[in-house]
Design a protein around this motif. Structure first.
Motif, PDB file in Angstrom:
ATOM      1  N   ALA A 113       0.752  -0.755   0.534  1.00 53.62           N
ATOM      2  CA  ALA A 113       0.209  -0.309  -0.092  1.00 53.62           C
ATOM      3  C   ALA A 113       1.091   1.780   0.124  1.00 53.62           C
ATOM      4  O   ALA A 113       0.591   2.718  -0.379  1.00 53.62           O
ATOM      5  CB  ALA A 113      -0.821   0.093   1.081  1.00 53.62           C
ATOM      6  N   ALA A 114       1.985   0.966   0.485  1.00 49.69           N
ATOM      7  CA  ALA A 114       2.399   2.597   1.075  1.00 49.69           C
ATOM      8  C   ALA A 114       3.556   2.958  -0.530  1.00 49.69           C
ATOM      9  O   ALA A 114       3.509   4.415  -0.851  1.00 49.69           O
ATOM     10  CB  ALA A 114       4.205   1.970   1.771  1.00 49.69           C
ATOM     11  N   ALA A 115       3.713   1.530  -1.713  1.00 48.98           N
ATOM     12  CA  ALA A 115       4.565   2.300  -2.790  1.00 48.98           C
ATOM     13  C   ALA A 115       3.442   2.154  -3.870  1.00 48.98           C
ATOM     14  O   ALA A 115       3.943   2.995  -4.438  1.00 48.98           O
ATOM     15  CB  ALA A 115       5.028   1.004  -3.237  1.00 48.98           C
ATOM     16  N   MET A 137      -6.305   6.927  -3.880  1.00 45.70           N
ATOM     17  CA  MET A 137      -5.508   7.026  -2.649  1.00 45.70           C
ATOM     18  C   MET A 137      -6.856   6.548  -1.740  1.00 45.70           C
ATOM     19  O   MET A 137      -7.297   6.337  -0.417  1.00 45.70           O
ATOM     20  CB  MET A 137      -5.367   7.864  -2.552  1.00 45.70           C
ATOM     21  CG  MET A 137      -3.609   8.405  -3.069  1.00 45.70           C
ATOM     22  SD  MET A 137      -3.095  10.326  -3.088  1.00 45.70           S
ATOM     23  CE  MET A 137      -2.911  10.297  -1.188  1.00 45.70           C
ATOM     24  N   LEU A 138      -8.112   7.267  -2.589  1.00 53.34           N
ATOM     25  CA  LEU A 138      -9.653   6.327  -1.308  1.00 53.34           C
ATOM     26  C   LEU A 138      -9.804   5.410  -1.205  1.00 53.34           C
ATOM     27  O   LEU A 138     -10.216   4.604  -0.560  1.00 53.34           O
ATOM     28  CB  LEU A 138     -10.169   7.566  -1.881  1.00 53.34           C
ATOM     29  CG  LEU A 138     -11.832   7.396  -1.313  1.00 53.34           C
ATOM     30  CD1 LEU A 138     -12.028   8.330   0.239  1.00 53.34           C
ATOM     31  CD2 LEU A 138     -12.931   8.493  -2.233  1.00 53.34           C
ATOM     32  N   GLY A 139      -9.703   4.485  -1.985  1.00 50.67           N
ATOM     33  CA  GLY A 139      -9.848   3.149  -2.425  1.00 50.67           C
ATOM     34  C   GLY A 139      -8.377   2.636  -1.306  1.00 50.67           C
ATOM     35  O   GLY A 139      -8.715   2.021  -0.764  1.00 50.67           O
ATOM     36  N   ARG A 142      -9.267   3.153   1.704  1.00 53.11           N
ATOM     37  CA  ARG A 142     -10.767   2.266   2.555  1.00 53.11           C
ATOM     38  C   ARG A 142     -10.576   0.701   2.797  1.00 53.11           C
ATOM     39  O   ARG A 142     -10.315   0.102   3.799  1.00 53.11           O
ATOM     40  CB  ARG A 142     -11.839   2.004   1.601  1.00 53.11           C
ATOM     41  CG  ARG A 142     -12.448   3.435   1.240  1.00 53.11           C
ATOM     42  CD  ARG A 142     -13.658   2.945   0.145  1.00 53.11           C
ATOM     43  NE  ARG A 142     -14.194   2.283  -0.163  1.00 53.11           N
ATOM     44  CZ  ARG A 142     -14.791   1.367  -1.293  1.00 53.11           C
ATOM     45  NH1 ARG A 142     -14.317   1.849  -2.015  1.00 53.11           N
ATOM     46  NH2 ARG A 142     -14.862   0.876  -0.921  1.00 53.11           N
ATOM     47  N   LEU A 143      -9.499   0.069   1.931  1.00 57.85           N
ATOM     48  CA  LEU A 143      -9.327  -1.307   1.615  1.00 57.85           C
ATOM     49  C   LEU A 143      -8.660  -1.534   2.714  1.00 57.85           C
ATOM     50  O   LEU A 143      -8.319  -2.578   3.827  1.00 57.85           O
ATOM     51  CB  LEU A 143      -8.548  -1.517   0.772  1.00 57.85           C
ATOM     52  CG  LEU A 143      -8.340  -2.715   0.430  1.00 57.85           C
ATOM     53  CD1 LEU A 143      -9.449  -3.924  -0.165  1.00 57.85           C
ATOM     54  CD2 LEU A 143      -7.475  -3.684  -0.857  1.00 57.85           C
ATOM     55  N   GLU A 144      -7.150  -0.752   3.415  1.00 62.38           N
ATOM     56  CA  GLU A 144      -6.409  -0.991   4.119  1.00 62.38           C
ATOM     57  C   GLU A 144      -7.024  -0.698   5.461  1.00 62.38           C
ATOM     58  O   GLU A 144      -6.005  -0.298   6.857  1.00 62.38           O
ATOM     59  CB  GLU A 144      -4.805  -0.365   3.597  1.00 62.38           C
ATOM     60  CG  GLU A 144      -4.387  -0.754   2.543  1.00 62.38           C
ATOM     61  CD  GLU A 144      -3.665  -1.829   2.763  1.00 62.38           C
ATOM     62  OE1 GLU A 144      -3.040  -2.433   4.461  1.00 62.38           O
ATOM     63  OE2 GLU A 144      -4.328  -3.090   2.286  1.00 62.38           O
TER      64      GLU A 144
END
Length: 315
Positions: A113-115, A137-139, A142-144
């Motif tokens: 996610a960070a990458a 980024m919004l997605g 949400r996922l994380e």
């Protein structure tokens, strides 16, 4: 949009909707994925880049194309190859990040996610006016399950660039739902805040209808008496009024101009069918042609079969 064309009436899943140029590229990419010809990757990357640069000022159309390509190429090497080839190309970075998000959705979590977040920030820096990196980024947030303040910080960046961004509003609706981080009260508050401010033909016009469909699905999923009475949701004042307004306006070929209008018409056809008004639904199916979206039809099994069954009843 060619809603009333006599061609293409046989129902089929059409992620490109009525974007014929995008549809041709998807077929080309599918064919290329089965080929081992030298230089195939370079050719495909060039075709993707060319498509995403068309109508460069139409951010709605570009976002639609990005989202469809990202899902289509979620398991492909092409987005990564393009980003490696052009590491400071905002479109390449956005497609790579969005495809990583789609892969993460399929797996239930992001690989890195960070990458992905870092790539989005670079894409946003390279093209500050483009909302797409922020939508990705919004997605990811949400996922994380990022903190609420981070989710709303990203949300504010999106609406500052694109007031009625369809993907962002539907994403935030899902985030505020009881299935994710919110509640029914938050969903109703969100929809209510839109009702008085949003233009009737805005790209995110389907948000309220999507909320109704989500509530209907929740009632069906609970089973028992609630499932048997789920259809009564559509008799409620808010739901019934919305369906009446949408039926009177949405099927008109001049009403919507955003790229995902056919997806909204699919949602309306589904809702009208669920409400038990098959004859009323006929104009909506005429406007759709045979372009089927996976959601919400897949909730009832095979989406094309569910669509075809509903359309037959309407006729």
């Amino acid at each position: 949009m060619p809603f009333f064309s006599t061609r293409g009436r046989t129902p089929r899943l059409a992620p490109e909707l009525d974007d014929a140029v995008l549809g041709k590229l998807l077929k080309r990419l599918l064919s290329a994925s089965r080929s081992s010809m030298p230089g195939e990757t370079e050719i495909c990357v060039a075709q993707i880049a060319q498509l995403l640069e068309q109508d460069s000022q139409n951010t709605d159309r570009r976002a639609h194309r990005l989202s469809v390509l990202a899902e289509f190429l979620a398991e492909s090497h092409l987005p990564g190859a393009w980003a490696k080839q052009e590491p400071r190309n905002a479109r390449a970075l956005a497609l790579q990040a969005w495809s990583q998000l789609e892969r993460g959705r399929g797996n239930g979590r992001m690989t890195d996610a960070a990458a992905t977040w870092k790539a989005c920030l670079l894409a946003a820096e390279l093209d500050p006016a483009d909302p797409s990196p922020w939508v990705v980024m919004l997605g990811v947030a949400r996922l994380e399950r990022y903190a609420e303040r981070e989710v709303f910080a990203v949300w504010n960046e999106i609406v500052a660039r694109d007031r009625w961004n369809r993907e962002a509003y539907l994403s935030m609706l899902a985030h505020l739902s009881p299935q994710e981080a919110g509640s029914l009260a938050q969903v109703l508050e969100f929809v209510g805040s839109l009702r008085t401010r949003m233009p009737a033909n805005a790209p995110c016009a389907s948000v309220e209808l999507a909320a109704h469909v989500m509530q209907y699905h929740s009632a069906v999923a609970r089973g028992g008496t609630e499932a048997l009475l789920a259809r009564n949701h559509w008799n409620g004042e808010r739901a019934a009024q919305f369906l009446d307004r949408a039926l009177a306006t949405w099927p008109s070929p001049a009403f919507f101009s955003h790229a995902a209008a056919v997806a909204d018409l699919n949602l309306l056809a589904y809702a009208l069918t669920a409400a038990g008004g098959p004859r009323e639904t006929a104009p909506v199916f005429d406007a759709i042609g045979g372009k089927v979206t996976s959601w919400p039809w897949r909730v009832d099994g095979d989406p094309v079969l569910a669509f075809e069954t509903a359309r037959s009843k309407a006729r």
